[in-house]
Design an enzyme around this catalytic site. Structure first.
Site, mmCIF file in Angstrom:
data_model
loop_
_atom_site.group_PDB
_atom_site.id
_atom_site.type_symbol
_atom_site.label_atom_id
_atom_site.label_comp_id
_atom_site.label_asym_id
_atom_site.label_seq_id
_atom_site.Cartn_x
_atom_site.Cartn_y
_atom_site.Cartn_z
ATOM 1 N N GLN A 198 0.840 -1.202 0.000
ATOM 2 C CA GLN A 198 0.000 0.000 0.000
ATOM 3 C C GLN A 198 0.875 1.252 0.000
ATOM 4 O O GLN A 198 0.549 2.269 0.625
ATOM 5 C CB GLN A 198 -0.938 0.004 1.208
ATOM 6 C CG GLN A 198 -2.171 -0.862 1.059
ATOM 7 C CD GLN A 198 -3.199 -0.243 0.106
ATOM 8 O OE1 GLN A 198 -3.193 0.951 -0.160
ATOM 9 N NE2 GLN A 198 -4.088 -1.081 -0.418
ATOM 10 N N SER A 199 1.965 1.213 -0.724
ATOM 11 C CA SER A 199 2.978 2.252 -0.652
ATOM 12 C C SER A 199 2.498 3.621 -1.127
ATOM 13 O O SER A 199 2.115 3.803 -2.284
ATOM 14 C CB SER A 199 4.195 1.839 -1.489
ATOM 15 O OG SER A 199 5.115 2.899 -1.595
ATOM 16 N N ASN A 200 2.575 4.601 -0.227
ATOM 17 C CA ASN A 200 2.308 5.982 -0.604
ATOM 18 C C ASN A 200 3.393 6.510 -1.539
ATOM 19 O O ASN A 200 3.121 7.299 -2.446
ATOM 20 C CB ASN A 200 2.236 6.867 0.641
ATOM 21 C CG ASN A 200 1.056 6.527 1.530
ATOM 22 O OD1 ASN A 200 -0.079 6.506 1.078
ATOM 23 N ND2 ASN A 200 1.328 6.238 2.792
ATOM 24 N N CYS A 218 5.045 4.785 -3.754
ATOM 25 C CA CYS A 218 4.779 4.274 -5.108
ATOM 26 C C CYS A 218 3.653 5.071 -5.776
ATOM 27 O O CYS A 218 3.718 5.368 -6.971
ATOM 28 C CB CYS A 218 4.421 2.799 -5.055
ATOM 29 S SG CYS A 218 5.855 1.711 -4.745
#
Length: 333
Positions: free
Chosen positions: A76-78, A80
């Protein structure tokens, strides 16, 4: 420090606000005055701190003739999300390598940032097991894309190298200018500490400007001793890049690791309380992985009397609220 010598794209057009949060401060007993630096309001899809880092990293990529960006993060990378958004803005392809740090947590149908990856047209997503060599995985993908005639550029996780951390040296300068204009004296600054670029950049900037403002990081994954060494090393390297004379004292880097809970991205009761409390008192959204756990740390430190009564404490809000929608059961439960 002369940051104008470093190429950047100009994504940060104006200073993000510094806001008093009196209702939140009152809910914590009213003995400490809390202020928030709203980097959640930075430009880029749904905002967040990585825009400051990518301002410099994407400029470097374009200077090197790249047509493709590769980066990595958790599922759930911000980081990315924001890297993809700026790649889209610049007309660059973007490929993501996602680390499933908690087995079974990746789903291509998930809400939150996973949904936004698809909405913005990510070129590919590669999911690897937790503990993988992420740089090695990105380098393999870069080699494949280069073989197809592309010109890939790797942005490390969190854009946490000296190029990216320069964005938070700039943020420290910006913050000090704002505080002067506001006539506000800050006694302490608290930041989330994860991939280390934000924390290291702020420390470098505060030391480089001789601010005298101590900076504490609230860990979201590693133990105190490991995180402090990572942050200090990057701060030293960043200081050398931007021209801070004398380096960064080891004591300038302080981390707290009591708020990680069972692991990175795994919810804690204190995180849930902090997210709900700030939302219900000030209408400001945190995220469950970074800013939520960091605020949980700040809340606990205030309650324990870590800060002197009457202190002005500045919290750096790094954004990430889209991830909330992947944690609905946590908050509704």
């Amino acid at each position: 420090m002369n940051l104008a010598q470093f190429p950047r794209r100009g994504y940060v057009k104006e200073a993000t606000p510094i806001e008093a949060v009196p209702a939140f401060s009152k809910a914590l007993g009213g003995k400490v005055n809390i202020f928030i630096k709203r980097d959640d309001l930075l430009p880029g899809c749904a905002g967040g701190n990585k825009t400051r880092k990518l301002d410099f990293c994407i400029a470097d990529a374009l200077d090197k003739g790249a047509d493709t960006i590769i980066t990595c993060g958790a599922v759930q990378s911000n980081h990315c999300r924001l890297t993809l958004s700026w790649a889209v803005k610049e007309g660059l392809d973007c490929h993501l390598v996602l680390e499933e740090r908690v087995k079974g947590t990746y789903s291509p149908e998930a809400s939150g940032n996973n949904f936004l990856f698809q909405l913005m047209g990510v070129k590919s997503i590669t999911v690897v097991p937790g503990g993988s060599d992420m740089m090695g995985e990105m380098e393999k993908l870069a080699a494949t894309l280069a073989g197809q005639g592309k010109k890939p550029y790797i942005v490390p996780g969190g854009a946490s190298n000296t190029i990216g951390a320069t964005g938070y040296v700039s943020c420290a300068q910006e913050t000090l200018e704002q505080l002067f204009a506001m006539g506000l004296n800050i006694d302490h600054m608290v930041v989330p500490s994860g991939s280390a670029g934000t924390h290291a950049g702020v420390v470098t900037g505060m030391v480089g400007c001789n601010s005298g403002i101590p900076v504490s990081g609230i860990n979201v994954s590693r133990t105190k001793d490991v995180q402090e060494e990572i942050v200090h090393k990057l701060a030293e390297e960043t200081a050398e890049r931007v021209g801070v004379k004398g380096g960064i004292p080891r004591e300038a880097v302080e981390c707290f690791d009591s708020y990680v809970g069972p692991g990175y991205s795994l919810p804690t009761e204190s995180m849930v309380e902090a997210v709900k409390l700030l939302a219900s008192t000030e209408g400001i959204l945190l995220d469950p992985v970074y800013s939520g756990k960091a605020m949980a740390g700040l809340v606990d430190l205030v309650r324990k009397g870590h800060f002197a009564e009457g202190s002005n404490v500045l919290f750096l809000h790094t954004g990430g609220s889209p991830a909330l929608y992947a944690y609905l059961d946590t908050f509704r439960g």
